[in-house]
Design a protein around this motif. Structure first.
Motif, PDB file in Angstrom:
ATOM      1  N   GLY A 128       0.811  -1.208   0.000  1.00  0.00           N
ATOM      2  CA  GLY A 128       0.000   0.000   0.000  1.00  0.00           C
ATOM      3  C   GLY A 128       0.845   1.258   0.000  1.00  0.00           C
ATOM      4  O   GLY A 128       0.514   2.252  -0.657  1.00  0.00           O
ATOM      5  N   ALA A 131       2.233   1.788  -3.444  1.00  0.00           N
ATOM      6  CA  ALA A 131       1.160   2.278  -4.316  1.00  0.00           C
ATOM      7  C   ALA A 131       0.893   3.761  -4.056  1.00  0.00           C
ATOM      8  O   ALA A 131       0.659   4.528  -4.993  1.00  0.00           O
ATOM      9  CB  ALA A 131      -0.116   1.460  -4.090  1.00  0.00           C
ATOM     10  N   ALA A 132       0.935   4.166  -2.791  1.00  0.00           N
ATOM     11  CA  ALA A 132       0.733   5.580  -2.464  1.00  0.00           C
ATOM     12  C   ALA A 132       1.834   6.444  -3.063  1.00  0.00           C
ATOM     13  O   ALA A 132       1.589   7.562  -3.528  1.00  0.00           O
ATOM     14  CB  ALA A 132       0.687   5.757  -0.944  1.00  0.00           C
ATOM     15  N   LEU A 135       1.121   6.670  -6.767  1.00  0.00           N
ATOM     16  CA  LEU A 135      -0.059   7.508  -6.974  1.00  0.00           C
ATOM     17  C   LEU A 135       0.310   8.989  -6.957  1.00  0.00           C
ATOM     18  O   LEU A 135      -0.167   9.767  -7.788  1.00  0.00           O
ATOM     19  CB  LEU A 135      -1.095   7.224  -5.883  1.00  0.00           C
ATOM     20  CG  LEU A 135      -2.113   6.123  -6.156  1.00  0.00           C
ATOM     21  CD1 LEU A 135      -2.906   5.818  -4.896  1.00  0.00           C
ATOM     22  CD2 LEU A 135      -3.053   6.524  -7.280  1.00  0.00           C
ATOM     23  N   LEU A 254      -3.001   5.605 -12.612  1.00  0.00           N
ATOM     24  CA  LEU A 254      -3.694   5.931 -11.361  1.00  0.00           C
ATOM     25  C   LEU A 254      -4.659   4.814 -10.973  1.00  0.00           C
ATOM     26  O   LEU A 254      -4.709   4.382  -9.816  1.00  0.00           O
ATOM     27  CB  LEU A 254      -4.447   7.251 -11.514  1.00  0.00           C
ATOM     28  CG  LEU A 254      -3.629   8.538 -11.437  1.00  0.00           C
ATOM     29  CD1 LEU A 254      -4.493   9.732 -11.846  1.00  0.00           C
ATOM     30  CD2 LEU A 254      -3.094   8.745 -10.025  1.00  0.00           C
ATOM     31  N   VAL A 255      -5.441   4.352 -11.949  1.00  0.00           N
ATOM     32  CA  VAL A 255      -6.387   3.268 -11.684  1.00  0.00           C
ATOM     33  C   VAL A 255      -5.646   2.005 -11.248  1.00  0.00           C
ATOM     34  O   VAL A 255      -6.033   1.329 -10.279  1.00  0.00           O
ATOM     35  CB  VAL A 255      -7.248   2.995 -12.933  1.00  0.00           C
ATOM     36  CG1 VAL A 255      -8.109   1.747 -12.741  1.00  0.00           C
ATOM     37  CG2 VAL A 255      -8.124   4.197 -13.251  1.00  0.00           C
ATOM     38  N   LEU A 258      -4.406   2.297  -7.669  1.00  0.00           N
ATOM     39  CA  LEU A 258      -5.497   2.175  -6.703  1.00  0.00           C
ATOM     40  C   LEU A 258      -5.918   0.720  -6.518  1.00  0.00           C
ATOM     41  O   LEU A 258      -6.209   0.276  -5.403  1.00  0.00           O
ATOM     42  CB  LEU A 258      -6.692   3.016  -7.161  1.00  0.00           C
ATOM     43  CG  LEU A 258      -6.540   4.533  -7.022  1.00  0.00           C
ATOM     44  CD1 LEU A 258      -7.695   5.244  -7.736  1.00  0.00           C
ATOM     45  CD2 LEU A 258      -6.489   4.943  -5.552  1.00  0.00           C
ATOM     46  N   ALA A 261      -3.081  -1.395  -4.761  1.00  0.00           N
ATOM     47  CA  ALA A 261      -2.830  -1.002  -3.369  1.00  0.00           C
ATOM     48  C   ALA A 261      -3.514  -1.950  -2.396  1.00  0.00           C
ATOM     49  O   ALA A 261      -3.005  -2.192  -1.292  1.00  0.00           O
ATOM     50  CB  ALA A 261      -3.319   0.430  -3.141  1.00  0.00           C
ATOM     51  N   ARG A 262      -4.666  -2.516  -2.799  1.00  0.00           N
ATOM     52  CA  ARG A 262      -5.423  -3.393  -1.899  1.00  0.00           C
ATOM     53  C   ARG A 262      -5.476  -4.843  -2.362  1.00  0.00           C
ATOM     54  O   ARG A 262      -5.736  -5.741  -1.556  1.00  0.00           O
ATOM     55  CB  ARG A 262      -6.856  -2.865  -1.745  1.00  0.00           C
ATOM     56  CG  ARG A 262      -6.918  -1.523  -1.024  1.00  0.00           C
ATOM     57  CD  ARG A 262      -8.343  -1.120  -0.737  1.00  0.00           C
ATOM     58  NE  ARG A 262      -8.398   0.095   0.071  1.00  0.00           N
ATOM     59  CZ  ARG A 262      -8.302   0.120   1.392  1.00  0.00           C
ATOM     60  NH1 ARG A 262      -8.149  -1.003   2.060  1.00  0.00           N
ATOM     61  NH2 ARG A 262      -8.363   1.261   2.048  1.00  0.00           N
ATOM     62  N   GLU A 307       1.581  -0.166 -13.505  1.00  0.00           N
ATOM     63  CA  GLU A 307       1.498  -0.142 -12.041  1.00  0.00           C
ATOM     64  C   GLU A 307       1.274  -1.524 -11.460  1.00  0.00           C
ATOM     65  O   GLU A 307       1.695  -1.795 -10.323  1.00  0.00           O
ATOM     66  CB  GLU A 307       0.408   0.830 -11.590  1.00  0.00           C
ATOM     67  CG  GLU A 307       0.708   2.279 -11.916  1.00  0.00           C
ATOM     68  CD  GLU A 307       2.091   2.719 -11.483  1.00  0.00           C
ATOM     69  OE1 GLU A 307       2.617   2.206 -10.470  1.00  0.00           O
ATOM     70  OE2 GLU A 307       2.676   3.580 -12.167  1.00  0.00           O
TER      71      GLU A 307
END
Length: 386
Positions: A128, A131-132, A135, A254-255, A258, A261-262, A307
Motif C-alpha cells: 500500500g 502504491a501511495a 499515486l 492511477l487506476v 489504486l 494497493a489493496r 502499475e
C-alpha cells in the motif's frame, strides 16, 4: 503513520522536481530564452549525472545512514538548481555542469528512498505504501502541466526553475530517520557494489524481471515516445490524439495503483509480468489503422499494467533482498532500467527511418510480449520470492 507521511512528502517532492525541470525548460524554449539543442544538452547532462550517481549512492546508502544519503543528495540538487536558472540565456556550459550535479543528486536519492521505505514501513503495509508513492507521482504528472502553465502566466522560466530548488529542499529535509544502522567498512567501492550484484544473483526472479523490464523500457517505451507524436500528426492529422493518449496513460496508471494497493494476488509475479506485457497494446495500437479511441484505450491498459508491475516489484525487492544490501540492489535496478532507456530512444528514430515505423513498432510490441513471458519461465517469478 507520521513517518510515512514525511517519507511520502519527500519522495513526492523529489518526483515533482524531477518531472518539472524538463517541462519548465521547455517553456524557456517557447520564450526563446533557451534553444532546443541547448535543452537537449542540459537534459542529457542530467541523465549522465543520474547514471553515474546511482551505483555510488547504492553503496553509500548501505554503508551509511539512508537518511543522510537522502539529505545530502537532496541538498546537492537544491544547490545546483539556481545555477541552471542563472545560466538561462547566459551560459549553456554552466547549465550543463549544474544539470550534471543535479542529476547526480536525483540519482543518489533513488536507491536511498527505496531502502528507507523498507525501514519506515512495516512489511504488511509496504504494498500500500509503494502504491501511495506511485499515486503521488501520477497525480503530479497529470495535474502538473496545467498548474505549471498557470504559474507561467505570472512567473518566468527563471523563477519556475528556482521553484524546483524549493522542492528539492523539501525532499532533503522532510523525510524521517530510519531504523537501519549499518557498520562502517573499509571495503573498496567496487567490492561492495559487487556484493550487491551477488545478492541480486541470489534471486533468479529479480534477474529475470530486470531483464524483462530493461527490454520493455528500451523498446516499447522508446517506440511509443517517438511513434505516438508522428502517428498522431501523420495518420490522424491532429495533436489531440497525442494529448489524449498521454493523459490516458497517466489515468490508467492511477487506476492500476489504486487497484494494486489493496489487491493481494496469490501469484503476484504472474500479475506483475502480465501487467508489464500489457504495454504491448500501445505499440500495437499505433501499428494498426484503428480509431483514435482505440489508441486512447490502449494507453489506459498500458498505464494500468505498468502499475501492476511496479508496485509488486518494489514491494518484493524490499521484502526479499537482504536489508544490508537493499540500496545496492535497488541501484542496480534503476541503473539497468533507466540506463537502457536513453539508448533505446537514440536508436528508435534511425531504425524507423531505415526499416519503416510499422516494422519497428511490430518488433517492439513482440518484445514487450515475449520478454515478460520469458521471465515467467523462471519458477521463482510466480511469487516474486526465492
Amino acid at each position: 503513520m507520521t513517518k510515512f507521511l514525511r517519507l511520502w512528502t519527500g519522495t513526492t517532492a523529489s518526483g515533482l522536481a524531477t518531472w518539472a525541470l524538463p517541462f519548465v525548460l521547455g517553456l524557456a524554449v517557447l520564450e526563446r530564452t533557451l534553444t532546443p539543442s541547448a535543452l537537449g544538452l542540459v537534459l542529457a547532462a542530467r541523465t549522465v549525472g543520474f547514471l553515474i550517481a546511482v551505483p555510488i549512492a547504492g553503496v553509500l546508502a548501505d554503508r551509511y545512514s539512508r537518511r543522510q544519503v537522502v539529505l545530502w543528495s537532496g541538498l546537492m540538487a537544491t544547490a545546483a538548481t539556481p545555477f541552471i536558472a542563472y545560466g538561462l540565456g547566459r551560459s549553456v556550459p554552466l547549465m550543463c555542469a549544474a544539470a550534471l550535479v543535479l542529476g547526480a543528486g536525483q540519482g543518489a536519492c533513488r536507491p536511498a528512498f527505496q531502502a528507507l521505505t523498507a525501514e519506515v514501513v512495516e512489511p504488511s503495509k509496504r504494498q500500500g505504501a509503494n502504491a501511495a508513492m506511485t499515486l503521488a507521482v501520477r497525480v503530479t504528472t497529470l495535474v502538473g502541466p496545467g498548474l505549471t502553465a498557470l504559474l507561467a502566466l505570472f512567473l518566468d522560466a527563471w523563477a519556475l526553475v528556482l521553484g524546483t530548488a524549493a522542492l528539492w529542499a523539501v525532499a532533503a529535509l522532510v523525510p524521517p530517520a530510519g531504523t537501519f544502522a549499518p557498520g562502517r567498512t573499509n571495503t573498496a567501492f567496487f567490492a561492495e557494489f559487487a556484493e550487491g550484484v551477488r545478492e541480486a544473483r541470489r534471486h533468479p526472479w529479480f534477474l529475470a524481471g530486470l531483464a524483462a523490464l530493461a527490454a520493455v523500457c528500451a523498446t516499447g517505451y522508446s517506440a511509443t515516445s517517438v511513434g505516438l507524436p508522428l502517428i498522431s500528426r501523420d495518420r490522424y492529422g491532429t495533436e489531440a490524439v497525442l494529448a489524449a493518449a498521454t493523459t490516458a496513460y497517466v489515468v490508467g496508471a492511477l487506476v492500476g495503483a489504486l487497484i494494486i494497493a489493496r489487491w493481494r494476488p496469490r501469484s503476484e509475479g504472474w500479475v506483475a509480468f502480465g501487467g508489464l506485457a500489457a504495454y504491448a497494446v500501445a505499440p500495437l495500437a499505433l501499428l494498426l489503422p484503428v480509431h483514435p479511441a482505440v489508441v486512447v484505450g490502449a494507453y489506459v491498459v498500458a498505464g494500468v499494467g505498468v502499475e501492476f508491475f511496479n508496485v509488486p516489484w518494489f514491494t518484493a525487492t524490499q521484502r526479499e533482498v537482504e536489508p544490508t544490501l537493499l540500496a545496492r540492489v535497488s541501484s542496480l535496478d534503476f541503473m539497468v532500467s533507466y540506463g537502457l532507456a536513453p539508448l533505446g530512444l537514440a536508436l528508435i528514430a534511425p531504425a524507423m527511418e531505415a526499416f519503416g515505423w510499422p516494422w519497428v513498432l511490430g518488433f517492439c510490441a513482440a518484445v514487450c510480449l515475449l520478454a515478460p513471458a520469458a521471465a515467467l519461465l523462471v519458477p521463482s517469478t510466480r511469487r516474486l520470492a526465492r
